[in-house]
Design an enzyme around this catalytic site. Structure first.
Site, PDB file in Angstrom:
ATOM      1  N   ARG A 255       0.815  -1.226   0.000  1.00 17.11           N
ATOM      2  CA  ARG A 255       0.000   0.000   0.000  1.00 17.11           C
ATOM      3  C   ARG A 255       0.850   1.278   0.000  1.00 17.11           C
ATOM      4  O   ARG A 255       0.361   2.346   0.321  1.00 17.11           O
ATOM      5  CB  ARG A 255      -0.986   0.007   1.184  1.00 17.11           C
ATOM      6  CG  ARG A 255      -2.045  -1.086   1.121  1.00 17.11           C
ATOM      7  CD  ARG A 255      -2.877  -0.938  -0.160  1.00 17.11           C
ATOM      8  NE  ARG A 255      -3.973  -1.878  -0.238  1.00 17.11           N
ATOM      9  CZ  ARG A 255      -3.951  -3.009  -0.944  1.00 17.11           C
ATOM     10  NH1 ARG A 255      -2.850  -3.359  -1.591  1.00 17.11           N
ATOM     11  NH2 ARG A 255      -5.004  -3.783  -1.012  1.00 17.11           N
ATOM     12  N   LEU A 256       2.110   1.160  -0.358  1.00 15.72           N
ATOM     13  CA  LEU A 256       2.984   2.333  -0.429  1.00 15.72           C
ATOM     14  C   LEU A 256       3.028   2.815  -1.882  1.00 15.72           C
ATOM     15  O   LEU A 256       4.063   2.806  -2.548  1.00 15.72           O
ATOM     16  CB  LEU A 256       4.386   2.000   0.093  1.00 15.72           C
ATOM     17  CG  LEU A 256       4.433   1.570   1.558  1.00 15.72           C
ATOM     18  CD1 LEU A 256       5.856   1.205   1.970  1.00 15.72           C
ATOM     19  CD2 LEU A 256       3.888   2.680   2.469  1.00 15.72           C
TER      20      LEU A 256
END
Length: 224
Positions: free
Chosen positions: A203-204
């Site tokens: 999720r980066l």
């Protein structure tokens, strides 16, 4: 269905681990302006073998005078240095919203490529000349459809719509010229900000946004 039903999908557990095919998105990768960068990404989305069935499908979000939002999927039909163009019935809900509040948002949800493009801008009508040129490029059936449908209005039945289309087909058979409806045309969304979203692991994600300033486009990175 019950929350404990065995047939219920486990929504909380649904997640995709994004692994971009072409690596991440760095500031050094970007074109000087968002429309050229969009052109790069769109060419990749539309190339043969792309996992996207309709790369020009985009979500258009508007708000009415009371601030009530609405969104729907339409097809991008052209883009240039001035913005993104789509066509619609000027009596439709989105067109009425735009008449009252021309601030709109666009979203290109290119999930199979782990990408999204978010646009915020102002919508203005295209010229009648530009509208006519595009209308004449449409398939004959789509031309008739623009006359047959009073988009967003309530109708009594499907049969009513089909009868209207059949009458138009009788009056304008294939091969004949269909006049451009006066109530139908285009909008060009002139961007004020354009965000390019590239999915990354854990999720980066990479989020790089162009923001219009009086002199040039400013590029800023957003936290995911």
């Amino acid at each position: 269905m019950s929350a404990h039903d065995d047939l219920d999908p486990d929504i909380a557990a649904m997640r995709e681990q994004y692994r971009p095919r072409d690596g991440g998105l760095l500031e050094s990768d970007l074109a000087p302006d968002p429309m050229r960068q969009f052109g790069r990404w769109f060419a990749q989305a539309a190339r043969p073998g792309s996992p996207l069935a309709e790369p020009n499908a985009m979500v258009v979000a508007t708000a009415d005078p009371s601030g009530r939002p609405a969104s729907r999927t339409v097809l991008l039909k052209s883009f240039d240095a001035a913005g993104f163009v789509f066509y619609t019935n000027y009596g439709s809900r989105k067109a009425q919203d735009i008449a009252a509040n021309p601030q709109v948002a666009l979203l290109f949800p290119w999930h199979p490529m782990s990408r999204q493009v978010h646009v915020s801008g102002t919508a203005v009508r295209t010229s009648r000349e530009e509208t006519a040129a595009y209308f004449r490029s449409r398939p004959h059936g789509s031309q008739l459809g623009a006359w047959a449908s009073a988009q967003s209005s309530v109708i009594a039945s499907r049969e009513e719509l089909d009868a209207q289309y059949a009458e138009l087909l009788r009056r304008h058979p294939p091969g004949s010229e269909v006049p451009v409806p006066p109530h139908w045309g285009g909008f060009r969304v002139a961007p004020e900000s354009v965000e390019f979203w590239q999915g990354r692991e854990n999720r980066l994600h990479d989020r790089l946004r162009y923001v219009r300033t009086p002199k040039a486009w400013r590029i800023e990175r957003l936290s995911p």
